[in-house]
Design an enzyme around this catalytic site. Structure first.
Site, mmCIF file in Angstrom:
data_model
loop_
_atom_site.group_PDB
_atom_site.id
_atom_site.type_symbol
_atom_site.label_atom_id
_atom_site.label_comp_id
_atom_site.label_asym_id
_atom_site.label_seq_id
_atom_site.Cartn_x
_atom_site.Cartn_y
_atom_site.Cartn_z
ATOM 1 N N ASP A 190 8.145 5.852 8.581
ATOM 2 C CA ASP A 190 7.393 7.356 8.859
ATOM 3 C C ASP A 190 7.085 7.644 8.037
ATOM 4 O OD1 ASP A 190 9.972 8.157 7.369
ATOM 5 O OD2 ASP A 190 11.001 8.417 8.806
ATOM 6 N N GLY A 191 6.619 7.409 6.801
ATOM 7 C CA GLY A 191 6.033 8.139 5.511
ATOM 8 C C GLY A 191 6.708 9.346 5.266
ATOM 9 N N ASP A 238 7.271 5.125 -9.881
ATOM 10 C CA ASP A 238 8.234 4.599 -7.798
ATOM 11 C C ASP A 238 9.904 4.598 -8.436
ATOM 12 O OD1 ASP A 238 5.676 4.293 -7.102
ATOM 13 O OD2 ASP A 238 5.685 2.162 -6.957
ATOM 14 N N ASP A 269 4.851 -3.806 -7.711
ATOM 15 C CA ASP A 269 3.956 -2.710 -6.837
ATOM 16 C C ASP A 269 4.559 -1.616 -7.443
ATOM 17 O OD1 ASP A 269 6.017 -4.047 -5.231
ATOM 18 O OD2 ASP A 269 5.695 -2.390 -4.044
ATOM 19 N N GLY A 321 1.058 -1.126 0.059
ATOM 20 C CA GLY A 321 0.378 0.275 0.232
ATOM 21 C C GLY A 321 0.498 1.424 -0.019
ATOM 22 N N GLY A 366 2.396 4.096 0.735
ATOM 23 C CA GLY A 366 2.740 3.578 2.684
ATOM 24 C C GLY A 366 3.909 5.336 3.336
ATOM 25 N N ARG A 367 3.888 6.348 1.858
ATOM 26 C CA ARG A 367 4.397 7.486 1.832
ATOM 27 C C ARG A 367 3.591 8.173 1.543
ATOM 28 N NH1 ARG A 367 10.874 7.696 0.709
ATOM 29 N NH2 ARG A 367 11.004 5.769 -0.836
#
Length: 488
Positions: free
Chosen positions: A117-118, A254, A244, A87, A89-90
């Protein structure tokens, strides 16, 4: 907004976590035009509140512009191993403007951050920002980068760094992992909803197909096969081709431990976390094909809606077998163009493969060699070609150039037109790691001028730009081994 799925198994509504004292690090006017964002004379948003918005500091969930920010659930395979639910996450998707989704990367924790920590750091944000825009200028499908907003907030990675928020744009951020997520939950209604959404908004041509889900799969494969060939043609290594991280729109996305090759090495690994070389340069097409197989498995329940299990497997397998054919055809076409060949002969493949092998053995600068190859005249003799001096095996490269000259003389175009064609596909400027590192080092001292300069250069990769000639040079010896990892 393109990702309209709702519910506990689809997305969560996070609130970005503010960063203290935000400031502009970089901004792309070209990307701003995609969303019709009004700019001032300084090429920054004319509305100053956009700094707070793109920092994640506005109460966005109460904003009229972006009332419903979300982070989405997805699953996937990482380094070939099923990792389960992952998912955003940040990443926080703010909403849609002018057909583009606007996403903040590094704006704080989400429900999918797990132990993270995002946050994103200045270093990685600069690399993603510059490479996104560089890839677009190279004509390679990609998510775009709108801005970087920095802060002195400390963030711990391999060392203590400072936080940054990178704003990204794309028609959709849907990835293979979204399909894998619902398939893993055996949630066929949601899987169908996702596929229907994708067809309605991004693949409308599939509506006319007798088997629209199979057609959707086929078209996703086509786009990603073409994308992989385009990466190879410019020496780009993604670094982490997990399922992903693969866009269902065929976009490069990404950006983490990526890298453009300087010296050509067929088995080059750009990510020092990839100790087994799974995502090495020469394996990228194979891994992308493998990821398409993951998508096929995830979409199997959709094909079974109109076919039994055996027939569904047969249909998907047949569609998947087209991937290497499309890749090979595209790759061959791209490298013919890099050599300036307008026609197609069977023996061209031998010519291309022999050249790449020779470049590998001598560690020839990939970008500069192809750029300078356009200076070779069809009527030249081998001893008049300076490029041969860079190769270790002189007899082999001399034979190659002899065969290349014969091949050029079989073409109908003259030297000038051929050079123009070659210079339109062989960039002079790429985002070399050492250039990015110089910009990062200056940015750490609050000097963002080099980020802006690099952006200007990379926005015109095929032009000569004599004032920036040094940006086309290979890295100096002390900067030739810069390593990047999954935290980059």
């Amino acid at each position: 907004m393109a990702f309209k799925l709702t519910g506990e198994d689809a997305c969560k509504k996070p609130l970005p976590t503010p960063i203290p004292n935000p400031y502009w690090v970089a901004f792309s006017a070209a990307s701003a035009r995609l969303i019709d964002l009004s700019l001032g004379r300084d090429n920054l948003p004319s509305d100053p509140t956009w700094l707070e918005v793109l920092a994640g500091n506005n109460p966005i969930n109460h904003s009229e512009i972006f009332p419903n920010p979300i982070s989405t659930a997805y699953s996937g395979h990482q380094f070939g191993v099923w990792a389960g639910q992952l998912g955003d996450g940040r990443a926080i998707l703010l909403g849609e403007m002018a057909g583009q989704e606007l996403q903040l990367k590094g704006a704080g924790k989400t429900r999918f951050s797990r132990m993270g920590d995002g946050r994103a750091v200045l270093r990685s944000s600069i690399r993603e920002f510059l490479c996104s825009e560089a890839m677009y200028a190279l004509g390679i499908p990609t998510t775009r980068a709108l801005s970087i907003v920095g802060s002195d907030l400390p963030v711990r990675r391999e060392s203590v760094e400072t936080a940054a928020v990178c704003a990204r744009l794309a028609p959709s951020f849907i990835r293979i992992g979204h399909f894998e997520h619902f398939a893993s939950l055996q949630n066929t209604p949601r899987l169908k909803e996702l596929a229907d959404l994708l067809i309605n908004e991004h693949y409308p041509e599939c509506k006319q197909s007798q088997n629209n889900y199979l057609d959707l799969f086929t078209r996703i494969c086509e786009r990603n096969a073409t994308l992989a060939a385009q990466w190879q043609s410019v020496g780009f290594c993604h670094g982490v081709l997990n399922s992903d991280n693969i866009s269902v729109l065929g976009l490069t996305m990404d950006y983490g431990p990526f890298g453009f090759m300087d010296q050509f090495q067929i088995d080059h690994i750009c990510n020092h976390s990839d100790q087994g070389g799974r995502y090495a340069y020469h394996r990228q097409p194979q891994v992308m094909h493998w990821n398409m197989a993951c998508l096929a498995s995830a979409m199997m329940p959709l094909i079974e809606l109109t076919a039994d299990v055996d027939e569904a497997e047969k249909l998907l397998r047949s569609a998947l077998e087209q991937f290497p054919l499309i890749y090979a055809k595209t790759w061959q076409s791209l490298f013919r163009k890099k050599l300036g060949l307008a026609s197609s002969l069977d023996r061209d493949m031998d010519l291309i493969e022999r050249l790449l092998q020779a470049m590998h053995e001598s560690r020839i600068d990939f970008t500069n060699f192809f750029r300078k190859l356009s200076d070779v005249k069809a009527g030249a003799t081998v001893d008049q070609i300076p490029l041969r001096d860079n190769f270790i095996n002189r007899p082999a490269i001399d034979q190659w150039f002899s065969d290349y000259l014969i091949r050029l003389n079989e073409e109908s175009s003259d030297d000038l037109h051929r050079k123009q064609r070659m210079d339109e596909v062989n960039p002079k400027y790429i985002l070399r790691n050492h250039l990015a590192q110089v910009a990062i080092d200056k940015a750490k001292e609050k000097d963002f001028s080099e980020v802006a300069t690099l952006l200007r250069v990379l926005e015109k990769p095929f032009e000569e730009q004599p004032q920036y000639e040094s940006y086309s040079y290979p890295p100096p010896a002390d900067l030739s081994r810069i390593e990047v990892s999954c935290s980059s």
